[in-house]
Design a protein around this motif. Sequence first.
Motif, PDB file in Angstrom:
ATOM      1  N   GLU A 141       0.831  -1.204   0.000  1.00  0.00           N
ATOM      2  CA  GLU A 141       0.000   0.000   0.000  1.00  0.00           C
ATOM      3  C   GLU A 141       0.865   1.254   0.000  1.00  0.00           C
ATOM      4  OE1 GLU A 141      -3.778   1.914   2.482  1.00  0.00           O
ATOM      5  OE2 GLU A 141      -2.597   0.267   3.330  1.00  0.00           O
ATOM      6  N   LEU A 142       1.960   1.250   0.785  1.00  0.00           N
ATOM      7  CA  LEU A 142       2.871   2.382   0.831  1.00  0.00           C
ATOM      8  C   LEU A 142       3.600   2.543  -0.499  1.00  0.00           C
ATOM      9  CD1 LEU A 142       4.387   4.625   2.347  1.00  0.00           C
ATOM     10  CD2 LEU A 142       5.973   2.873   3.169  1.00  0.00           C
ATOM     11  N   TRP A 143       4.095   1.434  -1.061  1.00  0.00           N
ATOM     12  CA  TRP A 143       4.820   1.500  -2.335  1.00  0.00           C
ATOM     13  C   TRP A 143       3.902   1.980  -3.462  1.00  0.00           C
ATOM     14  CZ3 TRP A 143       7.170  -4.051  -1.603  1.00  0.00           C
ATOM     15  CH2 TRP A 143       8.144  -3.989  -0.594  1.00  0.00           C
ATOM     16  N   HIS A 144       2.641   1.548  -3.423  1.00  0.00           N
ATOM     17  CA  HIS A 144       1.689   1.976  -4.441  1.00  0.00           C
ATOM     18  C   HIS A 144       1.470   3.478  -4.387  1.00  0.00           C
ATOM     19  CE1 HIS A 144      -2.385   2.700  -6.092  1.00  0.00           C
ATOM     20  NE2 HIS A 144      -2.014   1.798  -6.997  1.00  0.00           N
ATOM     21  N   ASP A 145       1.303   4.025  -3.178  1.00  0.00           N
ATOM     22  CA  ASP A 145       1.110   5.466  -3.027  1.00  0.00           C
ATOM     23  C   ASP A 145       2.352   6.234  -3.473  1.00  0.00           C
ATOM     24  OD1 ASP A 145      -1.375   4.963  -2.118  1.00  0.00           O
ATOM     25  OD2 ASP A 145      -0.968   5.397  -0.010  1.00  0.00           O
ATOM     26  N   GLU A 146       3.548   5.733  -3.118  1.00  0.00           N
ATOM     27  CA  GLU A 146       4.774   6.396  -3.527  1.00  0.00           C
ATOM     28  C   GLU A 146       4.913   6.404  -5.048  1.00  0.00           C
ATOM     29  OE1 GLU A 146       7.963   4.462  -1.562  1.00  0.00           O
ATOM     30  OE2 GLU A 146       7.617   5.453   0.363  1.00  0.00           O
ATOM     31  N   TYR A 147       4.535   5.300  -5.683  1.00  0.00           N
ATOM     32  CA  TYR A 147       4.614   5.234  -7.145  1.00  0.00           C
ATOM     33  C   TYR A 147       3.658   6.238  -7.771  1.00  0.00           C
ATOM     34  CZ  TYR A 147       4.151   3.465 -11.886  1.00  0.00           C
ATOM     35  OH  TYR A 147       4.103   3.364 -13.252  1.00  0.00           O
ATOM     36  N   GLU A 148       2.438   6.304  -7.267  1.00  0.00           N
ATOM     37  CA  GLU A 148       1.467   7.236  -7.825  1.00  0.00           C
ATOM     38  C   GLU A 148       1.907   8.681  -7.636  1.00  0.00           C
ATOM     39  OE1 GLU A 148      -2.384   6.489  -6.212  1.00  0.00           O
ATOM     40  OE2 GLU A 148      -2.881   5.060  -7.814  1.00  0.00           O
ATOM     41  N   PHE A 151       4.971   9.285 -10.191  1.00  0.00           N
ATOM     42  CA  PHE A 151       4.838   9.141 -11.635  1.00  0.00           C
ATOM     43  C   PHE A 151       3.456   9.502 -12.176  1.00  0.00           C
ATOM     44  CE2 PHE A 151       8.092   6.154 -10.263  1.00  0.00           C
ATOM     45  CZ  PHE A 151       9.142   6.531 -11.075  1.00  0.00           C
ATOM     46  N   ILE A 152       2.424   9.414 -11.369  1.00  0.00           N
ATOM     47  CA  ILE A 152       1.074   9.605 -11.887  1.00  0.00           C
ATOM     48  C   ILE A 152       0.514  10.978 -11.501  1.00  0.00           C
ATOM     49  CG2 ILE A 152      -1.279   8.716 -11.818  1.00  0.00           C
ATOM     50  CD1 ILE A 152      -0.144   5.945 -11.384  1.00  0.00           C
ATOM     51  N   LEU A 153       0.647  11.357 -10.242  1.00  0.00           N
ATOM     52  CA  LEU A 153       0.034  12.589  -9.779  1.00  0.00           C
ATOM     53  C   LEU A 153       0.846  13.826 -10.136  1.00  0.00           C
ATOM     54  CD1 LEU A 153      -1.255  11.447  -6.263  1.00  0.00           C
ATOM     55  CD2 LEU A 153      -2.455  11.481  -8.446  1.00  0.00           C
ATOM     56  N   ASN A 154       2.147  13.649 -10.455  1.00  0.00           N
ATOM     57  CA  ASN A 154       2.991  14.795 -10.778  1.00  0.00           C
ATOM     58  C   ASN A 154       3.063  15.026 -12.277  1.00  0.00           C
ATOM     59  OD1 ASN A 154       3.499  15.140  -8.091  1.00  0.00           O
ATOM     60  ND2 ASN A 154       5.414  14.007  -8.094  1.00  0.00           N
ATOM     61  N   VAL A 155       1.900  15.006 -12.936  1.00  0.00           N
ATOM     62  CA  VAL A 155       1.865  15.189 -14.390  1.00  0.00           C
ATOM     63  C   VAL A 155       2.320  16.599 -14.763  1.00  0.00           C
ATOM     64  CG1 VAL A 155       0.384  15.191 -16.425  1.00  0.00           C
ATOM     65  CG2 VAL A 155       0.038  13.477 -14.633  1.00  0.00           C
ATOM     66  N   ALA A 156       1.853  17.599 -14.032  1.00  0.00           N
ATOM     67  CA  ALA A 156       2.218  18.977 -14.344  1.00  0.00           C
ATOM     68  C   ALA A 156       3.716  19.207 -14.169  1.00  0.00           C
ATOM     69  CB  ALA A 156       1.424  19.942 -13.459  1.00  0.00           C
ATOM     70  N   LYS A 157       4.280  18.632 -13.107  1.00  0.00           N
ATOM     71  CA  LYS A 157       5.710  18.787 -12.858  1.00  0.00           C
ATOM     72  C   LYS A 157       6.530  18.098 -13.945  1.00  0.00           C
ATOM     73  CE  LYS A 157       9.186  17.979  -9.263  1.00  0.00           C
ATOM     74  NZ  LYS A 157       9.405  17.433  -7.912  1.00  0.00           N
ATOM     75  N   THR A 158       6.104  16.897 -14.340  1.00  0.00           N
ATOM     76  CA  THR A 158       6.805  16.184 -15.409  1.00  0.00           C
ATOM     77  C   THR A 158       6.716  16.934 -16.721  1.00  0.00           C
ATOM     78  OG1 THR A 158       6.299  14.085 -14.305  1.00  0.00           O
ATOM     79  CG2 THR A 158       6.975  13.984 -16.614  1.00  0.00           C
ATOM     80  N   GLN A 159       5.524  17.476 -17.033  1.00  0.00           N
ATOM     81  CA  GLN A 159       5.353  18.229 -18.271  1.00  0.00           C
ATOM     82  C   GLN A 159       6.217  19.481 -18.278  1.00  0.00           C
ATOM     83  OE1 GLN A 159       3.431  17.151 -20.910  1.00  0.00           O
ATOM     84  NE2 GLN A 159       4.497  18.807 -21.969  1.00  0.00           N
TER      85      GLN A 159
END
Length: 267
Positions: A141-148, A151-159
């Motif tokens: 559960e912790l690793w899943h949240d860290e992954y999201e 890589f997933i929630l930081n779309v604006a930062k990645t862009q």
Amino acid sequence: ILNPLSFTAVPLKVTSDATNCHSIYMREHFIRLMDPNKPKGRTLFLLNVPPYVTETSLETFFKRIGNVESVLFAAKPGRDETTKWYEALEVPFSSAHTPFKFKVAYIVFQKSNSISRALALESIDLYNSNGGESLIKTGMELWHDEYENNFILNVAKTQAKINAYMADYDKRERAAQEAAKNSEADADGWVTVGKDGRNAGFEQKESVIGRLEDKLAKDKKTKELKNFYTFQIRESKMQNIVELRKKYEEDKRKIELLKQSRRFRPF
């Protein structure tokens, strides 16, 4: 140097049925230099805090003992203990992401009598006393949240990083193209780009395009395979027959001319 005998060891439980638990070491916090963020007589010092433990979970648990004024984490005890534990990390910290790093904690109570009650605890239970639900996330559960969060929630930062990289790339490409245009072409019309513009490739000037096309056509004709296909062999044979007949007729005409001039000597 921290004296182990001055600490009280208590197990850290994340579930109600936990048997093999991680140990937390506690004592009242006191140092020679006064720190307004950690007042003397009201601050509890925790050592060997696991990376998955959050400030919110500790605050929720110790509120059962007394009113908590603040919960502070530090990378390690000592001179830099007033520095937030995540300020020394290379990557920015967010409340949703806990880096895998052991740390120390300071629990500041509103009343001094809460310290003695905390030191009398038999365990630190980071789970809900009503339903037994854990106050922290561990394992998958912790690793899943860290992954999201990474890589997933930081779309604006990645862009934003992608846009900055592409802007710098376009700038370097334009500079390389300008450098190539100002260079002189060789005999074949190629312009070698220097180190600063090695990614720009080569450029042909219009003055030699025609000559290059003629050279390519000549090379193509030279490299063309003859008598490779069946139709080529057939056409070649027909052409040879035509040439032989033409030569035969020319030889007959020469013989007739020699006869007429009486210079023909067959024997």
